[in-house]
Design a protein around this motif. Structure first.
Motif, mmCIF file in Angstrom:
data_model
loop_
_atom_site.group_PDB
_atom_site.id
_atom_site.type_symbol
_atom_site.label_atom_id
_atom_site.label_comp_id
_atom_site.label_asym_id
_atom_site.label_seq_id
_atom_site.Cartn_x
_atom_site.Cartn_y
_atom_site.Cartn_z
ATOM 1 N N LYS A 221 9.526 102.584 -57.682
ATOM 2 C CA LYS A 221 9.272 102.943 -59.081
ATOM 3 C C LYS A 221 9.918 104.281 -59.429
ATOM 4 O O LYS A 221 10.425 104.478 -60.544
ATOM 5 N N TRP A 240 6.498 109.608 -58.004
ATOM 6 C CA TRP A 240 5.452 108.595 -57.905
ATOM 7 C C TRP A 240 4.747 108.724 -56.566
ATOM 8 O O TRP A 240 5.386 108.865 -55.522
ATOM 9 N N ASP A 292 9.882 95.829 -64.869
ATOM 10 C CA ASP A 292 10.958 96.420 -64.077
ATOM 11 C C ASP A 292 11.501 95.453 -63.026
ATOM 12 O O ASP A 292 10.752 94.680 -62.420
#
Length: 378
Positions: A221, A240, A292
């Protein structure tokens, strides 16, 4: 420039604890007008969300400061304004939206709303303003971004943004995949991708993310802003960790929505190296959103993008068998991902423009020079 009309009110949005709370009326009204604007712009209701589904997105998050306003004209909700201020170290950026019903375009409402956007950016010392707007098909002149990929009509939304100093940086294609035929083509592509992905295997989970996948998922991510094509847009490199993954998961899980993550795992090291996300609202007969998708740069060339998309879609047929289609967004210059989508059967249904303005001096007020049209935002 149109002066703001009498009866215009742009008031800070109260974020209730739950939709059943006495102070939830404005949030419910904001969700309703959001859905109306999206339907007016796109011509379909696939972007619709219920207030309870949208509310978790407004939970406090240390990664950003979120400002929201409800726009009313003569007491009637006609739009919304939003400014998100990322809290990454050294960030120069804000992301904003002005979404208005078409019935109030050209009356100075957008001018007043945008002034609030820019003053908020300046109050935080930010110099880069970025937004996305869908541009429905219309005749006449067109605009191309500096990338040379794609174009949008020079419509009222584009003129509004240009007049306020924004430049078109990128065009995104909105694509849809029909799920109703059972995806026989995807089954064949999945078999080919599995054969090519020697040394990798597909793993899946529904949110919330299981502990054994949190670290790998967090790292992937964090690469979304650095590895995806960004044209002239500015994105912070995001940090993240497990806490941020948990917060992101909660925005979906707490809304009662369903999300499936399909990842590619390097079998020798156990490293997660690619992923794809599918999300649907509480009503499993509504459209699905593909969020995503990423393949880490060091593991490209093994059909892992095709693998995670196809494995995810085939599993999705069991999770939401009545969902009619999947929607996804891709930069027009992202040919590798578009090649995968086109092979799977995604077809273009719309286009968004990604717009950017750089403030020369964030401490001084900016001059608006526009007049006649209001942005519906994104």
């Amino acid at each position: 420039m149109n002066a703001p009309p009498a009866g215009l009110e742009i008031r800070p949005l109260t974020i209730p604890r739950t939709i059943d709370d006495p102070d939830a009326a404005d949030f419910i009204a904001m969700t309703h007008v959001r859905n109306l604007v999206y339907a007016e712009t796109s011509g379909h209701d696939d972007g619709r969300m219920a207030p309870a589904e949208l509310l978790p997105n407004y939970a406090p998050d240390p990664a950003e400061i979120r400002y929201s306003w409800l726009v009313l004209l003569d007491g009637e909700p006609v739009g919304r304004v939003g400014v998100d201020v990322p809290q990454e170290a050294g960030s120069r950026v804000v992301f904003w939206l002005v979404e208005l019903r078409r019935s109030v375009w050209g009356r100075g409402v957008g001018t007043a709303a945008y002034a609030l956007v820019e003053s908020t950016a300046r109050a935080h010392g930010r110099t880069v303003l970025q937004t996305w707007a869908e541009h429905p098909p219309s005749p006449g002149d067109r605009l191309e971004p500096p990338t040379g990929f794609g174009s949008i009509p020079l419509d009222h939304i584009a003129r509004f943004l240009q007049h306020r100093g924004h430049q078109l940086e990128q065009v995104e294609r909105i694509s849809a995949l029909d799920l109703r035929d059972g995806l026989p083509r995807v089954r064949e592509l999945c078999a080919r991708a599995t054969e090519a992905a020697v040394g990798y295997r597909a793993v899946q989970w529904r949110l919330p993310t299981p502990p054994e996948f949190v670290d790998g998922y967090a790292w992937m991510k964090s690469r979304m802003n650095t590895d995806a094509p960004a044209a002239g847009l500015e994105f912070d490199e995001e940090v993240w960790d497990a806490a941020r993954v948990a917060r992101a998961d909660a925005k979906i899980v707490d809304a009662g929505r369903t999300a499936l993550v399909t990842a590619a795992q390097h079998t020798e090291t156990g490293e997660l190296v690619a992923f794809n996300e599918l999300v649907i609202n509480n009503d499993l007969t509504e459209a699905t959103s593909q969020y995503d998708t990423l393949v880490l740069s060091s593991h490209r060339g093994h059909k892992l993008g095709m693998l995670v998309k196809c494995v995810g879609l085939l599993a999705w047929l069991d999770i939401a068998p009545e969902s009619p289609r999947v929607l996804t967004y891709n930069a027009e210059e992202n040919r590798p991902m578009l090649d995968i989508n086109e092979a799977i059967g995604f077809e273009p249904i719309g286009y968004e423009g990604a717009w950017k303005k750089v403030l020369s001096d964030p401490t001084t007020a900016g001059a608006d020079t526009a007049d006649s049209s209001d942005s519906s935002g994104s």
